[in-house]
Design an enzyme around this catalytic site. Sequence first.
Site, PDB file in Angstrom:
ATOM      1  N   SER A   1       0.682  -1.300  -0.147  1.00 31.93           N
ATOM      2  CA  SER A   1       0.035  -0.096  -0.024  1.00 31.93           C
ATOM      3  C   SER A   1       0.834   1.247   0.035  1.00 31.93           C
ATOM      4  O   SER A   1       1.903   1.110   0.341  1.00 31.93           O
ATOM      5  CB  SER A   1      -0.731  -0.188   1.343  1.00 31.93           C
ATOM      6  OG  SER A   1      -1.775  -1.182   1.346  1.00 31.93           O
TER       7      SER A   1
HETATM    8  C1  LIG Z   1      -3.078  -4.352   0.294  1.00 29.72           C
HETATM    9  S1  LIG Z   1      -2.469  -5.782   0.603  1.00 29.72           S
HETATM   10  C2  LIG Z   1      -1.659  -5.781   2.281  1.00 29.72           C
HETATM   11  C3  LIG Z   1      -0.767  -4.677   2.339  1.00 29.72           C
HETATM   12  C4  LIG Z   1       0.238  -4.790   3.372  1.00 29.72           C
HETATM   13  N1  LIG Z   1      -0.222  -4.861   4.572  1.00 29.72           N
HETATM   14  C5  LIG Z   1       1.504  -3.879   3.354  1.00 29.72           C
HETATM   15  O1  LIG Z   1       2.346  -3.853   4.234  1.00 29.72           O
HETATM   16  O2  LIG Z   1       1.801  -3.112   2.460  1.00 29.72           O
HETATM   17  C6  LIG Z   1      -3.794  -6.797   1.004  1.00 29.72           C
HETATM   18  C7  LIG Z   1      -3.734  -8.370   1.266  1.00 29.72           C
HETATM   19  O3  LIG Z   1      -4.937  -8.751   1.882  1.00 29.72           O
HETATM   20  C8  LIG Z   1      -4.985 -10.171   1.568  1.00 29.72           C
HETATM   21  N2  LIG Z   1      -6.302 -10.690   2.024  1.00 29.72           N
HETATM   22  C9  LIG Z   1      -7.313 -10.630   1.082  1.00 29.72           C
HETATM   23  N3  LIG Z   1      -8.407 -11.204   1.736  1.00 29.72           N
HETATM   24  C10 LIG Z   1      -7.865 -11.757   2.825  1.00 29.72           C
HETATM   25  C11 LIG Z   1      -8.395 -12.472   3.743  1.00 29.72           C
HETATM   26  N4  LIG Z   1      -9.692 -12.963   3.946  1.00 29.72           N
HETATM   27  N5  LIG Z   1      -7.641 -13.159   4.703  1.00 29.72           N
HETATM   28  C12 LIG Z   1      -6.095 -12.495   4.806  1.00 29.72           C
HETATM   29  N6  LIG Z   1      -5.782 -11.945   3.848  1.00 29.72           N
HETATM   30  C13 LIG Z   1      -6.556 -11.565   2.970  1.00 29.72           C
HETATM   31  C14 LIG Z   1      -4.458 -10.111   0.183  1.00 29.72           C
HETATM   32  O4  LIG Z   1      -3.930 -11.577  -0.103  1.00 29.72           O
HETATM   33  C15 LIG Z   1      -3.262  -9.153   0.265  1.00 29.72           C
HETATM   34  O5  LIG Z   1      -2.075  -9.684   0.379  1.00 29.72           O
END
Ligand SMILES: C[S@@+](CC[C@H](N)C(=O)[O-])C[C@H]1O[C@@H](n2cnc3c(N)ncnc32)[C@H](O)[C@@H]1O
Length: 403
Positions: free
Chosen positions: A78
């Site tokens: 992000s």
């Molecule tokens: C925007 S990214 C995370 C960015 C991260 N926090 C960073 O440090 O930049 C969103 C993440 O949420 C995960 N995600 C989506 N649905 C999810 C779920 N139900 N449980 C756990 N992770 C999930 C995706 O695989 C993705 O890697």
Amino acid sequence: MTTVRNLNVDGEAALLRAAMVQELRDSGAITSESVVKAVATVPRHLFAVGEPLKTAYAANQALVVKRNQDGDALSSLSATHIQVVMLEQAEIEPGMRVLEIGSGGYNAALVAELVGDAGTVVSVDIDADIVARARTCLETAGYSQVKVVQADADTGVPQYAPFDRIIVTAGAWDIPSAWLDQLSERGRLVVPLRLRGITRSIAFDRSGDGLVSDSYRLCGFVPMQGAGSYVERLITVADGIGLRVDDQRQDFDVTALAAAARSPRLEVWSGATFDLPDELELFLATSTPEMVMLHGSKQLVDQGVFALSVTRGVPALVNGGSFAYRTKRPNEETGGFESGVLAHGPEAKAVAARYVELLRQWASEHQRRGAARIQYRPMPAGTAEPSPGIVAKRLGAVEISWS
Ligand SMILES: C[S@@+](CC[C@H](N)C(=O)[O-])C[C@H]1O[C@@H](n2cnc3c(N)ncnc32)[C@H](O)[C@@H]1O
């Protein structure tokens, strides 16, 4: 030779990092010294593998890490800008236990800096590739104390609960009961919540069986996957015209709306100032259950069918075969803008009048930052009746009131 090159890279990264911190301070995204220190410390470039240093340290740049077969982003690093806004909302203190939902490594490393040696950071991701990548990046950057777990966060991470803070970094449509159960008594949940087609990062505190918030910020995230995923309805009215709809029960006369879009438009000006567009958007989008998000193509804007506001999505009031949406024009007296409405269809006058009333109400009563209070109440599906200020979800209802 390798040492010399790394020293150069580290030196340049440190300069770019310092510039990014300054920019985030100047823009008001960072307001606390603890977050300044965390961002100034964590080497973001080690989490942006393969990217130029300048890209890694561009404050507003999100970096896609994984896409699905259709090319849609599934995971991203992000933008620092939104990460720090959410960390400020979370008010993390040394010694806390924090759960991050959605891994990448960088944000978890920032949290690790904030909680210090006495704290605990758990990061959960549904995707095995992302978990492996986050673990490697955290190890390389010196944050191997962060526990990265692979699971669907819909059930939380019970083995490490309770948490003082839960920070969700994927777009959620609802609040699973596990997040409430695993939040400590005085805990805070920061979640990008989708409400009638728009997303706000909301910092919730407990209030009785539910949650309450006075802190919400504009944001955008990749959607939640797994059990909590939700596909919003996108109703195609005609080529280049779509309605994004939250409530499955709404029906639309697509043929009449398509004809209305091609009919001459009615322009009505409110006389009210157009300001704080994100606050106004939240007010409009949640003010009445009939409000939907209207999306239109640039091509239709160029043809004079729509005003530019539709290209990014704009709250629209639909009534049978008529609809109205918000627009703005320069106000030469004030140097600012005036809000107004463009309406199409046989009932254009009536729909426009109702919309203009909402614009005036917001401008006269609520036009300031943070005027909304957002509550979440768990309740069985189908219990919450759609009404002004209430957005029904699967597991509860979001209630928005304005002061
Ligand atoms: C925007 S990214 C995370 C960015 C991260 N926090 C960073 O440090 O930049 C969103 C993440 O949420 C995960 N995600 C989506 N649905 C999810 C779920 N139900 N449980 C756990 N992770 C999930 C995706 O695989 C993705 O890697």
